[in-house]
Design an enzyme around this catalytic site. Structure first.
Site, PDB file in Angstrom:
ATOM      1  N   VAL A 472       8.929-102.207 -78.879  1.00 34.61           N
ATOM      2  CA  VAL A 472       8.616-100.958 -79.243  1.00 34.61           C
ATOM      3  C   VAL A 472       8.657-100.639 -80.691  1.00 34.61           C
ATOM      4  CG1 VAL A 472       8.501 -99.788 -77.034  1.00 34.61           C
ATOM      5  CG2 VAL A 472      10.677 -99.954 -78.455  1.00 34.61           C
ATOM      6  N   VAL A 475       3.352-100.813 -83.140  1.00 35.22           N
ATOM      7  CA  VAL A 475       2.342-100.818 -82.295  1.00 35.22           C
ATOM      8  C   VAL A 475       2.979-100.394 -80.811  1.00 35.22           C
ATOM      9  CG1 VAL A 475       0.505-102.104 -80.869  1.00 35.22           C
ATOM     10  CG2 VAL A 475       0.893-102.533 -83.204  1.00 35.22           C
ATOM     11  N   THR A 554       5.241-107.961 -78.552  1.00 34.87           N
ATOM     12  CA  THR A 554       6.034-108.589 -79.825  1.00 34.87           C
ATOM     13  C   THR A 554       5.177-109.632 -80.149  1.00 34.87           C
ATOM     14  OG1 THR A 554       6.620-110.427 -78.271  1.00 34.87           O
ATOM     15  CG2 THR A 554       7.888-108.286 -78.205  1.00 34.87           C
ATOM     16  N   GLU A 605      -6.864-108.681 -74.715  1.00 37.43           N
ATOM     17  CA  GLU A 605      -7.937-108.279 -75.552  1.00 37.43           C
ATOM     18  C   GLU A 605      -7.530-108.021 -76.811  1.00 37.43           C
ATOM     19  OE1 GLU A 605     -10.920-107.907 -76.893  1.00 37.43           O
ATOM     20  OE2 GLU A 605     -11.608-107.051 -74.820  1.00 37.43           O
ATOM     21  N   VAL A 608      -7.493-110.752 -80.179  1.00 38.17           N
ATOM     22  CA  VAL A 608      -8.910-110.859 -81.273  1.00 38.17           C
ATOM     23  C   VAL A 608      -9.354-109.829 -81.650  1.00 38.17           C
ATOM     24  CG1 VAL A 608     -10.828-112.017 -81.535  1.00 38.17           C
ATOM     25  CG2 VAL A 608      -9.374-113.192 -80.152  1.00 38.17           C
ATOM     26  N   LEU A 612     -11.015-103.815 -80.744  1.00 40.37           N
ATOM     27  CA  LEU A 612     -12.515-104.126 -80.493  1.00 40.37           C
ATOM     28  C   LEU A 612     -12.790-104.957 -79.052  1.00 40.37           C
ATOM     29  CD1 LEU A 612     -13.614-105.246 -83.974  1.00 40.37           C
ATOM     30  CD2 LEU A 612     -13.709-102.727 -82.976  1.00 40.37           C
ATOM     31  N   GLY A 663       1.002-103.641 -94.777  1.00 43.80           N
ATOM     32  CA  GLY A 663       1.156-104.399 -93.598  1.00 43.80           C
ATOM     33  C   GLY A 663       0.091-104.849 -93.033  1.00 43.80           C
ATOM     34  N   GLU A 666       1.017-110.689 -91.944  1.00 46.03           N
ATOM     35  CA  GLU A 666       2.242-111.217 -91.070  1.00 46.03           C
ATOM     36  C   GLU A 666       3.193-111.459 -92.386  1.00 46.03           C
ATOM     37  OE1 GLU A 666       2.567-112.499 -87.911  1.00 46.03           O
ATOM     38  OE2 GLU A 666       0.163-111.960 -87.561  1.00 46.03           O
ATOM     39  N   LYS A 681      -7.687-117.368 -83.361  1.00 43.46           N
ATOM     40  CA  LYS A 681      -8.534-116.320 -82.554  1.00 43.46           C
ATOM     41  C   LYS A 681      -9.595-117.137 -82.108  1.00 43.46           C
ATOM     42  CE  LYS A 681      -6.439-112.621 -85.289  1.00 43.46           C
ATOM     43  NZ  LYS A 681      -6.631-111.504 -86.329  1.00 43.46           N
TER      44      LYS A 681
END
Ligand code: ADP
Ligand code: ASP
Ligand code: MG
Length: 814
Positions: A472, A475, A554, A605, A608, A612, A663, A666, A681
């Site tokens: 948590v 995201v 995570t 989903e 990638v 979207l 941000g 990575e 991806k």
């Protein structure tokens, strides 16, 4: 004449008894009333407990006796506060008789069924006396009549059979002569023809009332209890259960026989032929409409009327080729059990006749095995049949409905709903009348099974999803907030009851099988239990909730390694973590296989293009028969940000630093700048297009300088960006000279995939891609020239969270 029966909770306290008296007073205004009462709630169990303790020489049986005593004395004092000496004196005489009996049991350490009946009878004898005296003390016309003088049975102690001829006459004679308005009678208790005290079986007060109602041929029998009728299933197990307004005798009998404790199964017998309806009502809510049991019950649209369950079941399996030819085999089997007085609850026989399965009460299992093994000793010695196999800790769950026979596919629906939730069915029985389909399952699965089936047959409109979120951070927190905000909307508009049942960060974890209260989830989490990945999995599994979904927010490899465990428990997995899907092809395939096998969707989903709908679109194209020819895409929000901000007035180092600060990269920017993240991806898109591919198969032409590629640490890497500014400026200058923009492009074409920095000319769909946007173009058989294009923000906590949210909602339609 009206016959009413009040159960244990209804007479469980002075407050409830006052409710009962109000009901009786109203009813007796226009009719005489026969009122059957149970023992004060919980007293029968306590009497048996005291008896068992005395039998086992446990001296503290007296403690149990003392609570029984205090309960009754307190009730008398509350109900009749003044001039109660005579009543108290009688109650005390009864209690001292009870104490003498217990002392006797202690002395000889033996509690026979006959003594047990004597013992438990005190419960109803006391409650009926106290209630009758209370009513009299309030100036109403009332008498207590001991049912032991009316209901006459054989000597089958603890569950005696009624001699209707004598009993009916007794009841009719008594009431013909009775002049009082209200007659209070103890339920459950009776006497044998020889005058021994007997009882009608646990829960038998309902039966007493039915016997009286039938003997007097009254218009209706009222059973007053602590719930508002017979429910679609046990309301203590399924919160959404609701009262059934009308039900047939057969259905009520079947439900009660299969565990709906609200009605003692034999109760229907006496009233059935006389067509006396039974009205089940709630003493605590007298205005609720309750349930009418009759043969006029209308069948609504739903062929399933109710679901019930019986616990403590053992399954006996008798198997062997020799069974086929042995004449009278079943006869010997059933005779053996009947001789031992073992009740068979369920039978299934394979059509090959090679095996037969019997469901019995677990307490009878050892005796049954010994007896059957002895009966078939010879056949077993000759290896014609196997020694009997006993399985325990099982329960029966039954669907009941008169009208099920006219509907196809009910059992199919039942089995698939259970299967989807990983509930293993050990045996199935469907009566020839098709009023009942029963399955035998593990005791630990019962609550889940009842909820799953209730949802399937009674709440088809709402579906409950139970979400367990790990991670948590940025995201994950957005996801929890979005769920909190949308819960009401989802329930009202999409009939999805979305609950977060577990939450964890790297330090703490919290759970609630009714769904966490999301108001102050952060504080709750702070005070949660010590977190561990394995612990989170174990707890999620143990809660055993239907439609469970594990959400991985995570980027942790160890979390990804647990997906297989979740899927094997039929727990769906939703992940934004890319590690699993971009790991070895065999691991990716294995997860897909487990997902299919255990009917647990695995959705990713957000691997990638963040929120979207890239993978969903691709899956829909493939599922509908389209073939993917080529994919071209800009899939890195971070690289797009870098090349949109890098030019001859900025420095490459500064731009990368800024991207990191905002941000977009990575923590280790090399994962983005080296192209590995983009390669992962396109690998996932290639695999989802149906191609077997590994990360090494993707051609990765790096734009980094030699030194940048070789750097060992993040700091070293940043240093090379300063040192090699000229290298990066040259890339920009070349693009500018060709009137192009730099974009980091992923391609999948003809089974080959590559990632590289490209100069994109004016007019190309990639040319104007802004900020951290992503774009994907699918060229397919159906979209050969004009590709299907998906474009939009491809990074950020809010859009990623909403992508996860969309996956979760997709599961509601599974
Ligand atoms: P009483 O003491 O009034 O006879 P019981 O405890 O014998 O009451 O029966 C009522 C209880 O039956 C309810 O409190 C409920 O827990 C249980 N029960 C089990 N299945 C059902 C069902 N299908 N509908 C209603 N109650 C049920
Ligand atoms: N008191 C008895 C029992 O608890 C009978 C009844 O309440 O129906 O089983
Ligand atoms: Mg009962």
């Amino acid at each position: 004449m009206k016959v009413l029966k009040f159960g244990g909770t209804s007479v469980g306290s002075s407050k409830n008894i006052n409710n009962v008296i109000n009901i009786l007073e109203n009813t007796s205004k226009n009719s005489a009333v026969a009122c059957v009462v149970s023992a004060v709630g919980g007293i029968t169990d306590k009497l048996l407990l005291a008896g068992k303790k005395a039998q086992n020489k446990e001296a503290d049986f007296t403690d149990v006796f003392n609570t029984i005593k205090q309960t009754h004395i307190a009730i008398v004092n509350e109900l009749i506060p003044e001039n109660n000496e005579a009543v108290i004196a009688y109650v005390e005489t009864q209690l001292s008789a009870l104490k003498n009996l217990l002392d006797g049991i202690f002395l000889i350490n033996e509690l026979s069924p006959k003594t047990s009946d004597k013992l438990v009878s005190f419960g109803e004898l006391l409650s009926s006396f106290i209630i009758a005296e209370t009513i009299k003390s309030r100036g109403l016309s009332a008498e207590r009549k001991n049912s032991q003088e009316l209901v006459i049975t054989n000597a089958n102690f603890t569950k005696a059979e009624v001699n209707y001829k004598i009993t009916n006459k007794n009841i009719q004679d008594y009431f013909k002569a009775a002049s009082q308005k209200i007659t209070i009678l103890p339920g459950f208790v009776s006497k044998s023809v020889n005058g021994e005290q007997t009882t009608l079986g646990r829960g038998g007060s309902d039966f007493t009332a039915a016997i009286i109602a039938a003997a007097l041929k009254v218009e209706q029998l009222e059973i007053w209890t602590d719930v508002s009728g017979m429910f679609t299933t046990n309301p203590k197990m399924v919160k959404q259960a609701y009262p059934i307004s009308e039900i047939s005798y057969q259905e009520a009998m079947e439900l009660s026989h299969f565990g709906a404790k609200v009605l003692y199964p034999p109760t229907v017998q006496p009233v059935l032929n006389l067509e006396i309806p039974i009205h089940i009502k709630n003493t605590l809510e007298p205005n609720a409409i309750g349930t009418i049991i009759s043969n006029k019950a209308t069948n609504g649209a739903n062929p399933v009327k109710g679901i019930s369950n019986i616990g403590n079941i053992a399954l006996l399996t008798l198997e062997g080729s020799g069974m086929v030819g042995i004449p009278g085999f079943s006869k010997r089997l059933f005779e053996t059990l009947s001789q031992e007085k073992i009740n068979i609850i369920l039978i299934t026989q394979a059509s090959s006749e090679h095996s037969i399965c019997l469901g019995i009460e677990a307490k009878d299992a050892i005796l049954a095995k010994e007896a059957i093994d002895a009966t078939f000793e010879n056949e077993i010695a000759l290896n014609k049949i196997e020694p009997i196999v006993v399985e325990e800790h099982l329960s029966i769950v039954a669907l009941v409905g008169d009208n099920m026979k006219n509907h196809q596919g009910i059992s199919g629906k039942m089995f698939s709903a259970l299967g989807k939730n990983n509930i293993n069915i050990r045996a199935i029985a469907q009566g020839a009348s098709e009023k009942n389909i029963s399955v035998v399952i593990a005791e630990t699965d019962v609550k889940k099974a009842l909820n799953v089936l209730h949802e399937q047959f009674f709440e088809s409109k709402t579906k409950q999803l139970n979400v367990f979120i790990t991670g948590v951070g940025n995201v994950g927190e957005r996801l929890v907030e979005q769920i909190k905000q949308q819960r009401k909307y989802l329930k009202e508009n999409l009939k999805i009851n979305l609950r977060i049942a577990g939450l964890s960060n790297s330090r703490k974890m919290i759970f609630n099988d009714n769904g966490l209260d999301l108001k102050n989830w952060k504080d709750q989490l702070k005070n949660g239990e010590q977190a561990s990945l394995q612990g989170f999995f174990e707890k999620t599994k143990a809660l055993n909730l239907r439609n469970s979904i594990f959400v991985d927010v995570t980027a942790n490899k160890d979390v990804a390694n647990l997906y297989a465990h979740y899927l094997r428990e039929s727990i769906a997995v939703v992940a934004c973590n890319k590690i699993a899907c971009s790991s070895t092809f065999s691991n990716y395939k294995e997860l897909k296989r487990l997902s299919l096998k255990y009917n647990a969707p695995f959705l990713f989903e957000t691997n990638v293009g963040a929120g979207l709908p890239v993978i969903d679109t691709l899956n829909n194209l493939v599922a509908s028969g389209d073939k993917i020819k080529s994919i071209q895409a800009v899939l890195s929000g971070s690289l797009n940000f870098v090349f949109n901000n890098f030019n001859d007035t900025t420095k490459f180092y500064d731009v990368v630093k800024q991207a990191a600060a905002e941000g977009y990269t990575e923590p280790d920017p090399r994962i983005d700048l080296s192209g590995v993240d983009v390669a992962r991806k396109i690998l996932i898109l290639a695999r989802e297009s149906g191609v077997e591919m590994n990360l090494e198969d993707i051609k990765n032409t790096s734009f980094l300088s030699e030194a940048g590629l070789k750097s060992d640490t993040v700091d070293d890497f940043y240093k090379t960006l300063i040192d090699d500014e000229a290298h990066y400026q040259a890339l920009f200058a070349s693009a500018k000279a060709h009137n192009c923009q730099l974009k980091y492009v992923a391609k999948f074409d003809n089974g080959n995939a590559s990632v590289s920095l490209q100069e994109i000319p004016v007019g190309h769909p990639f040319y104007n891609l802004e900020g951290s946007d992503n774009i994907v173009m699918f060229y397919t058989e159906r979209y050969p020239k004009q590709p299907m294009i998906i474009k939009g923000a491809g990074a950020g906590a809010d859009v990623t969270a909403s992508g996860l949210f969309a996956d979760i909602i997709r599961l509601a339609n599974n």
